[in-house]
Write an enzyme that holds these catalytic residues in place. Structure first.
Site, PDB file in Angstrom:
ATOM      1  N   HIS A  50       0.834  -1.191   0.000  1.00 58.09           N
ATOM      2  CA  HIS A  50       0.000   0.000   0.000  1.00 58.09           C
ATOM      3  C   HIS A  50       0.876   1.250   0.000  1.00 58.09           C
ATOM      4  O   HIS A  50       2.061   1.197   0.330  1.00 58.09           O
ATOM      5  CB  HIS A  50      -0.931  -0.005   1.209  1.00 58.09           C
ATOM      6  CG  HIS A  50      -2.022  -1.029   1.103  1.00 58.09           C
ATOM      7  ND1 HIS A  50      -3.002  -1.173   2.050  1.00 58.09           N
ATOM      8  CD2 HIS A  50      -2.284  -1.962   0.148  1.00 58.09           C
ATOM      9  CE1 HIS A  50      -3.825  -2.146   1.696  1.00 58.09           C
ATOM     10  NE2 HIS A  50      -3.401  -2.647   0.550  1.00 58.09           N
ATOM     11  N   GLU A  59       1.068   3.913   1.890  1.00 60.46           N
ATOM     12  CA  GLU A  59       1.674   4.358   3.145  1.00 60.46           C
ATOM     13  C   GLU A  59       2.915   3.527   3.471  1.00 60.46           C
ATOM     14  O   GLU A  59       3.959   4.069   3.878  1.00 60.46           O
ATOM     15  CB  GLU A  59       0.659   4.233   4.286  1.00 60.46           C
ATOM     16  CG  GLU A  59      -0.628   5.010   4.058  1.00 60.46           C
ATOM     17  CD  GLU A  59      -1.729   4.180   3.417  1.00 60.46           C
ATOM     18  OE1 GLU A  59      -2.887   4.353   3.815  1.00 60.46           O
ATOM     19  OE2 GLU A  59      -1.413   3.353   2.526  1.00 60.46           O
ATOM     20  N   CYS A  70      -2.511  -0.670   7.394  1.00 57.64           N
ATOM     21  CA  CYS A  70      -1.552   0.434   7.312  1.00 57.64           C
ATOM     22  C   CYS A  70      -1.493   1.225   8.608  1.00 57.64           C
ATOM     23  O   CYS A  70      -0.466   1.835   8.920  1.00 57.64           O
ATOM     24  CB  CYS A  70      -1.935   1.361   6.157  1.00 57.64           C
ATOM     25  SG  CYS A  70      -1.694   0.604   4.543  1.00 57.64           S
ATOM     26  N   ARG A 105     -10.218   6.148 -22.184  1.00 61.59           N
ATOM     27  CA  ARG A 105     -10.176   4.688 -22.058  1.00 61.59           C
ATOM     28  C   ARG A 105      -9.151   4.257 -21.023  1.00 61.59           C
ATOM     29  O   ARG A 105      -9.411   3.384 -20.189  1.00 61.59           O
ATOM     30  CB  ARG A 105      -9.828   4.061 -23.414  1.00 61.59           C
ATOM     31  CG  ARG A 105     -10.920   4.130 -24.452  1.00 61.59           C
ATOM     32  CD  ARG A 105     -10.446   3.557 -25.779  1.00 61.59           C
ATOM     33  NE  ARG A 105     -11.480   3.653 -26.813  1.00 61.59           N
ATOM     34  CZ  ARG A 105     -11.292   3.338 -28.083  1.00 61.59           C
ATOM     35  NH1 ARG A 105     -10.093   2.904 -28.489  1.00 61.59           N
ATOM     36  NH2 ARG A 105     -12.280   3.449 -28.965  1.00 61.59           N
ATOM     37  N   ASP A 160     -17.943  -0.953 -37.074  1.00 61.11           N
ATOM     38  CA  ASP A 160     -16.648  -0.263 -37.007  1.00 61.11           C
ATOM     39  C   ASP A 160     -15.453  -1.194 -36.875  1.00 61.11           C
ATOM     40  O   ASP A 160     -14.319  -0.769 -37.108  1.00 61.11           O
ATOM     41  CB  ASP A 160     -16.644   0.711 -35.823  1.00 61.11           C
ATOM     42  CG  ASP A 160     -17.643   1.841 -35.994  1.00 61.11           C
ATOM     43  OD1 ASP A 160     -18.072   2.081 -37.145  1.00 61.11           O
ATOM     44  OD2 ASP A 160     -18.000   2.476 -34.978  1.00 61.11           O
TER      45      ASP A 160
END
Length: 381
Positions: free
Chosen positions: A65, A67, A105, A205, A221
């Site tokens: 994480h 931290e 954490c 995106r 398409d």
């Protein structure tokens, strides 16, 4: 058992230095885009005597994480975090669970000797919400929350929406002509917008976990749905295709990361065609129905926390009608198509007072286009 104290955002004014430090933490958090879902994006910096001595961010799902990474960076730099301040974009976690990859954490922060923690947002996850702040305060650490909270909430819209509603954050995206057409009457739509707008769309995106289209758009398409025009991770490519009409030669089945193509189909689909698609690496998942709610449920179960719905018009209109959307992005090009295909269809609105309305609206120029962005006026969460 004593009643838990409600944790409210800190209303005290923050200094310009505090804002710079949290801004840096938010920038770091953004580096995890596309790598950490279903976890949130989190960044952290450790400051001592008005100097950053360590920084980190959550780099990948299951990894350290932010931290912990920032505190480890302090150690590697030969510094000590004792008496320092920690700026963290999200409330530090405070629980353990069998499926949780990292320890709390809060324990690491308490053991480090940090004296003060600044937080942008409380974690909406009920396993954490307010508990991380209480654990730190009970250990004698000063905690101040609400620093650049609006930017923090924007960064983690997907995670926050899922925690509150149990579904991904949904952004609808449209490219249209001045007269509201997304294609000519014969279906031709390449290209309504210029390359500058398409680059911006590719950046969108990369900022979402998944991009979703319907069968009609795929057949007309033959898109890739990648981020090839910009630097950034490819999202999961989601196709709603009840009868598995997608040709086996379609681009979606012949990309290097073919496992990131997910086809949602009907329960009575063509099993042989599904097997052939899977041979190309695609995921094929049958659903009892292909409604927006069912599609979002399937994506949420797979750790998807944000979805960019690109079309076609019927698909976008279905999400609008179902009320399963949070944001709308519209690129309007300076062209007229006359008779053509629109994208809203009949929304069942008979009076102006019932119109779909927006909040936090912005307008800007992208190349020759005008880009509209807005959140729904009455947010779902």
């Amino acid at each position: 058992m004593p009643k838990k104290r409600k944790i409210e955002p800190d209303t005290a004014e923050f200094s310009p230095f505090d804002r710079r430090c949290m801004s840096r933490a938010l920038t770091l958090a953004g580096r995890g885009q596309g790598e950490v879902s279903p976890n949130p994006l989190v960044g952290a910096v450790v400051v001592k005597q008005n100097r950053i001595i360590g920084e980190g961010w959550h780099r990948q799902y299951g990894g350290a994480h932010a931290e912990a990474e920032a505190l480890e960076a302090v150690r590697v730099a030969g510094e000590t975090p004792e008496g320092a301040d920690l700026y963290c974009t999200l409330e530090p976690c405070c629980f353990t669970a069998p499926d949780k990859h990292q320890p709390p954490c809060t324990n690491r922060i308490i053991e480090s000797g940090i004296r003060q923690v600044y937080i942008a947002n409380l974690d909406p996850n009920p396993k954490v919400h307010g508990g991380g702040v209480r654990a730190l305060r009970d250990a004698g650490i000063t905690v101040r929350s609400g620093l650049l909270s609006a930017k923090g909430a924007c960064l983690n819209r997907g995670f926050f929406t899922f925690q509150r509603l149990g579904r991904p954050f949904v952004r609808l995206k449209i490219a249209q002509s001045l007269d509201g057409r997304i294609a000519c009457a014969n279906g031709d739509s390449r290209w309504i917008t210029d390359e500058a707008a398409r680059r911006t769309a590719h950046r969108l995106r990369s900022a979402h976990d998944a991009v979703l289209i319907g069968r009609g758009t795929a057949l007309k398409d033959d898109p890739e749905l990648t981020t090839r025009l910009v630097r950034g991770p490819n999202p999961l490519r989601v196709l709603l295709d009840s009868k598995l009409s997608l040709p086996l030669k379609a681009r979606l089945l012949h990309l290097p990361d073919s496992e990131k193509t997910l086809v949602l189909c009907a329960a009575d689909h063509d099993a042989e065609k599904a097997a052939r698609m899977r041979e190309y690496g695609a995921q094929v998942v049958p659903l009892e129905d292909l409604s927006p709610a069912a599609a979002l449920g399937a994506l949420g179960d797979r750790g998807i926390r944000s979805v960019l719905v690109e079309g076609g018009g019927a698909v976008v209109a279905a999400f609008l009608k179902a009320g399963l959307w949070d944001s709308l992005t519209v690129f309007t090009a300076p062209i007229l198509l006359g008779r053509g295909i629109d994208w809203t269809g009949d929304l069942g609105i008979d009076a102006v007072r019932d119109a779909v309305r927006f909040a936090e609206v912005s307008l800007k120029h992208i190349g020759k286009q005008v880009l509209f962005e807005g959140l729904r006026e009455s947010p779902a969460c």
